[in-house]
Design a protein around this motif. Structure first.
Motif, PDB file in Angstrom:
ATOM      1  N   GLN A 222       0.675  -1.222   0.128  1.00  0.00           N
ATOM      2  CA  GLN A 222      -0.048   0.180   0.035  1.00  0.00           C
ATOM      3  C   GLN A 222       0.840   1.354  -0.003  1.00  0.00           C
ATOM      4  O   GLN A 222       0.469   2.191  -0.598  1.00  0.00           O
ATOM      5  CB  GLN A 222      -0.923  -0.030   1.309  1.00  0.00           C
ATOM      6  CG  GLN A 222      -2.017  -1.040   1.095  1.00  0.00           C
ATOM      7  CD  GLN A 222      -3.167  -0.768   0.210  1.00  0.00           C
ATOM      8  OE1 GLN A 222      -3.183   0.567  -0.217  1.00  0.00           O
ATOM      9  NE2 GLN A 222      -4.100  -1.531   0.038  1.00  0.00           N
ATOM     10  N   MET A 223       2.114   1.164   0.766  1.00  0.00           N
ATOM     11  CA  MET A 223       2.922   2.548   0.856  1.00  0.00           C
ATOM     12  C   MET A 223       3.377   2.624  -0.601  1.00  0.00           C
ATOM     13  O   MET A 223       3.806   3.639  -0.736  1.00  0.00           O
ATOM     14  CB  MET A 223       3.712   2.199   1.720  1.00  0.00           C
ATOM     15  CG  MET A 223       3.346   2.351   3.344  1.00  0.00           C
ATOM     16  SD  MET A 223       4.559   2.324   4.677  1.00  0.00           S
ATOM     17  CE  MET A 223       3.771   2.628   6.051  1.00  0.00           C
ATOM     18  N   ASN A 225       2.155   2.266  -3.387  1.00  0.00           N
ATOM     19  CA  ASN A 225       0.860   2.861  -4.523  1.00  0.00           C
ATOM     20  C   ASN A 225       1.066   4.509  -4.660  1.00  0.00           C
ATOM     21  O   ASN A 225       0.623   5.214  -3.659  1.00  0.00           O
ATOM     22  CB  ASN A 225      -0.469   2.460  -3.774  1.00  0.00           C
ATOM     23  CG  ASN A 225      -1.222   2.416  -4.838  1.00  0.00           C
ATOM     24  OD1 ASN A 225      -1.407   2.955  -5.959  1.00  0.00           O
ATOM     25  ND2 ASN A 225      -2.559   1.863  -4.563  1.00  0.00           N
ATOM     26  N   THR A 226       1.835   4.679  -5.549  1.00  0.00           N
ATOM     27  CA  THR A 226       2.122   6.174  -5.583  1.00  0.00           C
ATOM     28  C   THR A 226       0.779   6.695  -6.278  1.00  0.00           C
ATOM     29  O   THR A 226       0.644   8.000  -6.069  1.00  0.00           O
ATOM     30  CB  THR A 226       3.291   6.335  -6.725  1.00  0.00           C
ATOM     31  OG1 THR A 226       2.957   5.493  -7.914  1.00  0.00           O
ATOM     32  CG2 THR A 226       4.500   5.998  -6.113  1.00  0.00           C
ATOM     33  N   ARG A 228      -2.354   6.248  -5.626  1.00  0.00           N
ATOM     34  CA  ARG A 228      -3.219   6.681  -4.440  1.00  0.00           C
ATOM     35  C   ARG A 228      -2.576   7.805  -3.603  1.00  0.00           C
ATOM     36  O   ARG A 228      -3.613   8.823  -3.286  1.00  0.00           O
ATOM     37  CB  ARG A 228      -3.513   5.566  -3.595  1.00  0.00           C
ATOM     38  CG  ARG A 228      -3.903   5.939  -2.261  1.00  0.00           C
ATOM     39  CD  ARG A 228      -4.346   4.736  -1.190  1.00  0.00           C
ATOM     40  NE  ARG A 228      -5.510   4.003  -1.984  1.00  0.00           N
ATOM     41  CZ  ARG A 228      -5.839   2.786  -1.453  1.00  0.00           C
ATOM     42  NH1 ARG A 228      -5.326   2.236  -0.443  1.00  0.00           N
ATOM     43  NH2 ARG A 228      -7.060   2.102  -1.879  1.00  0.00           N
ATOM     44  N   MET A 229      -1.296   7.811  -3.542  1.00  0.00           N
ATOM     45  CA  MET A 229      -0.522   8.896  -2.826  1.00  0.00           C
ATOM     46  C   MET A 229      -1.016  10.431  -3.515  1.00  0.00           C
ATOM     47  O   MET A 229      -1.119  11.268  -2.877  1.00  0.00           O
ATOM     48  CB  MET A 229       0.863   8.789  -2.794  1.00  0.00           C
ATOM     49  CG  MET A 229       1.597   9.722  -1.909  1.00  0.00           C
ATOM     50  SD  MET A 229       3.349   9.286  -1.583  1.00  0.00           S
ATOM     51  CE  MET A 229       3.149   7.788  -0.937  1.00  0.00           C
ATOM     52  N   GLU A 232      -4.861  10.930  -3.183  1.00  0.00           N
ATOM     53  CA  GLU A 232      -5.451  11.067  -2.081  1.00  0.00           C
ATOM     54  C   GLU A 232      -4.658  11.834  -0.974  1.00  0.00           C
ATOM     55  O   GLU A 232      -5.132  11.877   0.123  1.00  0.00           O
ATOM     56  CB  GLU A 232      -5.951   9.780  -1.476  1.00  0.00           C
ATOM     57  CG  GLU A 232      -7.162   8.851  -2.305  1.00  0.00           C
ATOM     58  CD  GLU A 232      -7.255   7.573  -1.889  1.00  0.00           C
ATOM     59  OE1 GLU A 232      -6.792   7.102  -0.934  1.00  0.00           O
ATOM     60  OE2 GLU A 232      -8.207   7.078  -2.509  1.00  0.00           O
ATOM     61  N   GLY A 234      -0.565  12.063   1.082  1.00  0.00           N
ATOM     62  CA  GLY A 234       0.207  11.188   1.597  1.00  0.00           C
ATOM     63  C   GLY A 234      -0.249  10.656   3.131  1.00  0.00           C
ATOM     64  O   GLY A 234      -0.162   9.608   3.519  1.00  0.00           O
ATOM     65  N   HIS A 236      -3.329  10.340   4.109  1.00  0.00           N
ATOM     66  CA  HIS A 236      -4.489   9.415   4.042  1.00  0.00           C
ATOM     67  C   HIS A 236      -3.766   7.972   3.341  1.00  0.00           C
ATOM     68  O   HIS A 236      -4.169   7.011   4.020  1.00  0.00           O
ATOM     69  CB  HIS A 236      -5.671   9.921   3.046  1.00  0.00           C
ATOM     70  CG  HIS A 236      -6.602   8.774   2.910  1.00  0.00           C
ATOM     71  ND1 HIS A 236      -7.751   8.626   3.620  1.00  0.00           N
ATOM     72  CD2 HIS A 236      -6.673   8.080   1.642  1.00  0.00           C
ATOM     73  CE1 HIS A 236      -8.515   7.725   3.205  1.00  0.00           C
ATOM     74  NE2 HIS A 236      -7.980   7.172   2.167  1.00  0.00           N
ATOM     75  N   THR A 237      -3.157   8.033   2.720  1.00  0.00           N
ATOM     76  CA  THR A 237      -2.359   6.921   2.092  1.00  0.00           C
ATOM     77  C   THR A 237      -1.448   6.082   3.138  1.00  0.00           C
ATOM     78  O   THR A 237      -1.300   4.733   3.446  1.00  0.00           O
ATOM     79  CB  THR A 237      -1.248   7.022   0.910  1.00  0.00           C
ATOM     80  OG1 THR A 237      -2.043   7.802  -0.289  1.00  0.00           O
ATOM     81  CG2 THR A 237      -0.582   5.902   0.476  1.00  0.00           C
ATOM     82  N   VAL A 240      -4.049   4.446   5.512  1.00  0.00           N
ATOM     83  CA  VAL A 240      -4.626   3.256   4.767  1.00  0.00           C
ATOM     84  C   VAL A 240      -3.602   2.131   4.782  1.00  0.00           C
ATOM     85  O   VAL A 240      -4.008   1.008   4.908  1.00  0.00           O
ATOM     86  CB  VAL A 240      -4.968   3.733   3.243  1.00  0.00           C
ATOM     87  CG1 VAL A 240      -5.364   2.422   2.415  1.00  0.00           C
ATOM     88  CG2 VAL A 240      -6.205   4.334   3.488  1.00  0.00           C
ATOM     89  N   ALA A 241      -2.326   2.463   4.460  1.00  0.00           N
ATOM     90  CA  ALA A 241      -1.205   1.358   4.757  1.00  0.00           C
ATOM     91  C   ALA A 241      -1.047   0.652   5.990  1.00  0.00           C
ATOM     92  O   ALA A 241      -1.128  -0.531   6.198  1.00  0.00           O
ATOM     93  CB  ALA A 241       0.089   2.131   4.186  1.00  0.00           C
TER      94      ALA A 241
END
Length: 328
Positions: A222-223, A225-226, A228-229, A232, A234, A236-237, A240-241
Motif C-alpha cells: 500500500q505504501m 502505491n504512488t 493513491r498517494m 488522496e 500522503g 491518507h495513504t 490506509v497502509a
C-alpha cells in the motif's frame, strides 16, 4: 478419423511407449526416469500439437476472463470496505493525537503529560481500529463469500473455543477449591459457559497474530502505491497502509488486556465463584455413613464438607472415610 487411421494411431502410441520404456529400463535409475518422462511428454505433445494453438488461445481467453473478474471483485471489495466519513474523521483524529502524544512523551518522558497522553492516545487509536474492525465484519457478513467463511470459522472455532474454555474453567475451579474440578460438574459447566467469550477472544487473537506477517507485506504494498498517494494525499495513504496492521492488533490488544487480569486476586469474584460452586454441587447428605452435612463427594473415600461461612465467605474441610464407610 477412419478405423484404419485410428488403428495406426493407437499402434504408434503403443510402440512409442514400449520403446521409451525399453530405453529407460536399459539406462540407470535417475537418467532412465528422465528419459521415460521426456518420452511420455513427447508422445502427449505429439497428439496435442495439432490442437495446441486452439488450446493456447482458449487458455488465454479464460485467464483474461478470470483477470477481469478478479479486478472487478477487488473494486467491489475496496468500495464495500472503504471508510465512512465518520470513521475517516476518527482515524485522522486518532493519528494526530498519537503524533502529538509521541512528541510530548519525547519532550518529557517522566512527566505527567508524557505518561498520560501516550497511553490515552493509544487506547483511543485502538478504539477507532476496533470500530473499523466491527464495520469490516458487518460488511463482510452481508456478502455471500463472507457468510460461507463465517460458517466454516464458526463450526471449527466452536470446538476449539469449547476446549479452551473448559481448560480455563478447570484451572479456575482448582485455584478456588483446591480439589479436582471433576467433582463439581455443574459449576464446571457454568464456568465453561462464562469463559466462552474469553476463548473466542484468544482464538481471534491467535488468528490475528498469524495474519500479522502477511499484513506487513500488505502495508508495504500500500505504501508503494504512488497513484493513491497522488490522488488522496500522503497522510491518507499512510493511514490506509497502516490499517491492516492496526486492525489485526485490536484482538491482540484486548486479549493482552484481559489476560493481565489473571494476576489480580479479585476477592469478590472469588467469593461469588465459590458461592456458585456451593449452590450448584454441594447439598445435605450423609458423610461417611455418619452425620449429615452439606458436602460433595470427591472420590470413594473422601468428601468436601462445608464447616462454616456464609454469603461470600465459606470454609471447607476434607473428610476421609474409613474403608467401607463411604456412602454409595
Amino acid at each position: 478419423m477412419t478405423p484404419t487411421s485410428r488403428t495406426r494411431c493407437i499402434a504408434a502410441i503403443a510402440l512409442g511407449w514400449a520403446l521409451v520404456a525399453a530405453i529407460a529400463y536399459a539406462l540407470n535409475d535417475a537418467f532412465g526416469a528422465c528419459v521415460f518422462l521426456a518420452g511420455v511428454t513427447t508422445l502427449v505433445l505429439w497428439r496435442v500439437v495439432p490442437r495446441l494453438r486452439r488450446l493456447l488461445r482458449a487458455t488465454a481467453d479464460d485467464l483474461d476472463r478470470r483477470r477481469r473478474r478478479w479486478r472487478h471483485a477487488r473494486a467491489e471489495w475496496a468500495k464495500a470496505f472503504s471508510w465512512p466519513i465518520w470513521l475517516k474523521l476518527s482515524w485522522y483524529t486518532a493519528a494526530l493525537l498519537v503524533g502529538v502524544s509521541l512528541v510530548l512523551t519525547l519532550m518529557n518522558p517522566t512527566g505527567l503529560i508524557g505518561q498520560v497522553a501516550m497511553p490515552t492516545a493509544w487506547r483511543f487509536l485502538m478504539t477507532v481500529a476496533a470500530m473499523d474492525l466491527l464495520s469490516m465484519l458487518r460488511v463482510g457478513a452481508r456478502r455471500a463469500n463472507g457468510k460461507a467463511v463465517g460458517f466454516v470459522v464458526a463450526s471449527v472455532g466452536t470446538a476449539l473455543v469449547a476446549a479452551l474454555a473448559l481448560s480455563l474453567a478447570r484451572k479456575l475451579l482448582f485455584t478456588w477449591t483446591g480439589e479436582d474440578p471433576g467433582a463439581f460438574p455443574a459449576a464446571l459447566t457454568l464456568a465453561t459457559a462464562v469463559l466462552v467469550p474469553v476463548g473466542w477472544l484468544a482464538l481471534i487473537a491467535a488468528v490475528s497474530a498469524i495474519l500479522m506477517v502477511p499484513m506487513v507485506f500488505a502495508t508495504l504494498w500500500q505504501m508503494a502505491n504512488t497513484r493513491r498517494m497522488d490522488e488522496e494525499g500522503g497522510f491518507h495513504t499512510f493511514l490506509v497502509a497502516l490499517r491492516p496492521i492496526l486492525v489485526c492488533s485490536v484482538p491482540l490488544f484486548l486479549f493482552t488486556f484481559v489476560w493481565s487480569w489473571r494476576a489480580q486476586d479479585w476477592p469478590t469474584l472469588r467469593g461469588l465463584g465459590i458461592t456458585a460452586v456451593v449452590a450448584l454441587d454441594y447439598w445435605e447428605r450423609p458423610v461417611c455413613r455418619a452425620a449429615r452435612g452439606i458436602a460433595v463427594r470427591l472420590d470413594d473415600s473422601h468428601y468436601s464438607v462445608v464447616v462454616g461461612g456464609h454469603n461470600l465467605d465459606w470454609r471447607f474441610k476434607t473428610v476421609a472415610c474409613a474403608s467401607g464407610d463411604a456412602a454409595r
